[in-house]
Design an enzyme around this catalytic site. Structure first.
Site, mmCIF file in Angstrom:
data_model
loop_
_atom_site.group_PDB
_atom_site.id
_atom_site.type_symbol
_atom_site.label_atom_id
_atom_site.label_comp_id
_atom_site.label_asym_id
_atom_site.label_seq_id
_atom_site.Cartn_x
_atom_site.Cartn_y
_atom_site.Cartn_z
ATOM 1 N NE ARG A 188 -3.477 -2.314 2.828
ATOM 2 C CZ ARG A 188 -3.157 -3.467 3.416
ATOM 3 N NH1 ARG A 188 -1.943 -3.613 3.947
ATOM 4 N NH2 ARG A 188 -4.040 -4.451 3.491
ATOM 5 C CE LYS A 212 -6.172 -0.967 4.942
ATOM 6 N NZ LYS A 212 -7.473 -1.185 4.267
ATOM 7 C CG HIS A 283 -5.404 0.370 -4.511
ATOM 8 N ND1 HIS A 283 -4.807 0.238 -3.274
ATOM 9 C CD2 HIS A 283 -6.455 -0.486 -4.500
ATOM 10 C CE1 HIS A 283 -5.474 -0.644 -2.551
ATOM 11 N NE2 HIS A 283 -6.463 -1.103 -3.273
ATOM 12 N NE ARG A 286 -2.971 -3.616 -1.518
ATOM 13 C CZ ARG A 286 -2.419 -4.383 -0.584
ATOM 14 N NH1 ARG A 286 -1.101 -4.521 -0.546
ATOM 15 N NH2 ARG A 286 -3.168 -5.012 0.308
ATOM 16 C CG HIS A 309 -5.864 -8.704 1.386
ATOM 17 N ND1 HIS A 309 -6.013 -9.091 0.066
ATOM 18 C CD2 HIS A 309 -5.798 -7.351 1.357
ATOM 19 C CE1 HIS A 309 -6.035 -8.027 -0.707
ATOM 20 N NE2 HIS A 309 -5.907 -6.958 0.043
ATOM 21 C CE1 TYR A 318 -5.220 -5.714 -4.666
ATOM 22 C CE2 TYR A 318 -6.804 -4.176 -3.743
ATOM 23 C CZ TYR A 318 -5.569 -4.438 -4.274
ATOM 24 O OH TYR A 318 -4.668 -3.415 -4.433
#
Length: 337
Positions: A188, A212, A283, A286, A309, A318
């Site tokens: 990211r 994250k 993005h 990615r 993820h 995704y």
């Protein structure tokens, strides 16, 4: 599309709603370890509701908020023509907030319990073809340093062309690292700019990434990325870096750590220069690397770990699996193919 209501600038909704929201955000930060981006998104979404309740709902206390008030707010959002994705995110933020409020006995019942979110728009970023990636990562990228990070081109700088040339070369070398490393690692953009030099293991060619939820993962990168990183660190980084940069891998022309907006601008400029893609941001890289990994036969769970993820379902939504690969798998696996 109309401007999204109550998202820009400070809002003036009352302490009746602002104080529990502040407590909730502190809970997310301290006890759940949510990232700054997540906290900012929750803040925007909940401020939107707070502003609406003050302007249209009689400025109720938290316990006075009813499901009918929340449904009126949703109707207001719908009339404002915001996207279904934003609508779904807003509803999720409000449902999570009131679930927390109920648990902490700030409300007697949960008014958001029966709110239904619209189905999210599943528009995937454009996937670059290998030939486009080759052009994106070609040496010519160094000849077009980012316009977003061009704050150094002042009248004084124009009087020092030799200094400008050195700075331009350094910016070009840095931009090359940004593009090459995004495709090599699938990071990211926020993860990329947060990298320190100490996070790079050159012997194993891996990155230590804080993703994250403050979850740490190790991400591999290839020899092409290694070459541009080494060139940047050895020959160009010191041209831009000041003491303010500390150990940051990527730095801006003002000497500090490169920020997300600047890095995003670098990729937007590079993608636009291709001239034959609708991809417009980091993005897309990615998504592209995930697709290329799957097309090359990588296991879906390996790609999940690579991207960081939490759920395999997120990876399935995704990533894009090409029709050719699907047909090949069918021919190999199906008894009557």
């Amino acid at each position: 599309m109309k401007q999204d209501p109550a998202t820009d600038g400070p809002t003036g909704f009352s302490a009746k709603f602002a104080e529990p929201v502040a407590d909730y955000l502190q809970f997310l930060q301290l006890e759940r370890g949510r990232s700054e981006n997540t906290l900012r998104a929750y803040d925007v979404d909940l401020r939107n509701l707070g502003q609406y309740l003050k302007d249209h709902g009689g400025d109720p206390t938290l316990k006075q908020i009813s499901v009918d008030m929340l449904r009126d707010w949703l109707a207001y959002l719908h009339d404002s023509q915001i996207s279904r994705t934003t609508m779904a995110r807003r509803i999720s933020a409000v449902k999570n907030f009131f679930a927390w409020a109920l648990k902490h006995k700030l409300v007697e019942t949960d008014p958001a319990l029966r709110l239904a979110a619209p189905k999210k728009e599943r528009r995937l970023p454009h996937v670059l073809q290998p030939s486009q990636i080759d052009r994106l990562l070609s040496p010519e990228l160094n000849q077009h340093p980012s316009q977003v990070d061009s704050a150094s081109t002042t009248a004084t700088d124009q009087a020092e062309p030799e200094k400008n040339d050195v700075t331009a070369l350094a910016v070009g070398a840095r931009d090359k690292v940004i593009a090459e490393l995004l495709y090599a690692s699938g990071l990211r953009i926020s993860e990329l700019v947060a990298l320190d030099i100490a996070d790079i293991d050159f012997e194993r060619r891996t990155l230590k990434v804080l993703g994250k939820g403050n979850k740490e993962r190790m991400v591999p990168f290839g020899k092409p990325a290694e070459r541009v990183i080494v060139d940047w660190i050895r020959s160009h980084r010191r041209v831009l870096a000041s003491d303010q940069a500390q150990d940051a891998l990527l730095v801006g022309v003002r000497g500090g750590r490169l920020n997300v907006r600047q890095a995003r601008g670098v990729i937007a400029t590079a993608l636009k220069s291709l001239g034959d893609t609708s991809a417009s941001g980091p993005h897309a890289l990615r998504h592209t690397v995930a697709t290329h990994l799957l097309d090359g036969g990588a296991d879906l769970r390996a790609v999940q770990e690579f991207l960081g993820h939490a759920s395999l379902a997120t990876t399935q939504l995704y990533t894009h699996v090409s029709v050719d690969r699907l047909r090949q798998s069918y021919r190999q696996a199906h008894p009557r193919a």
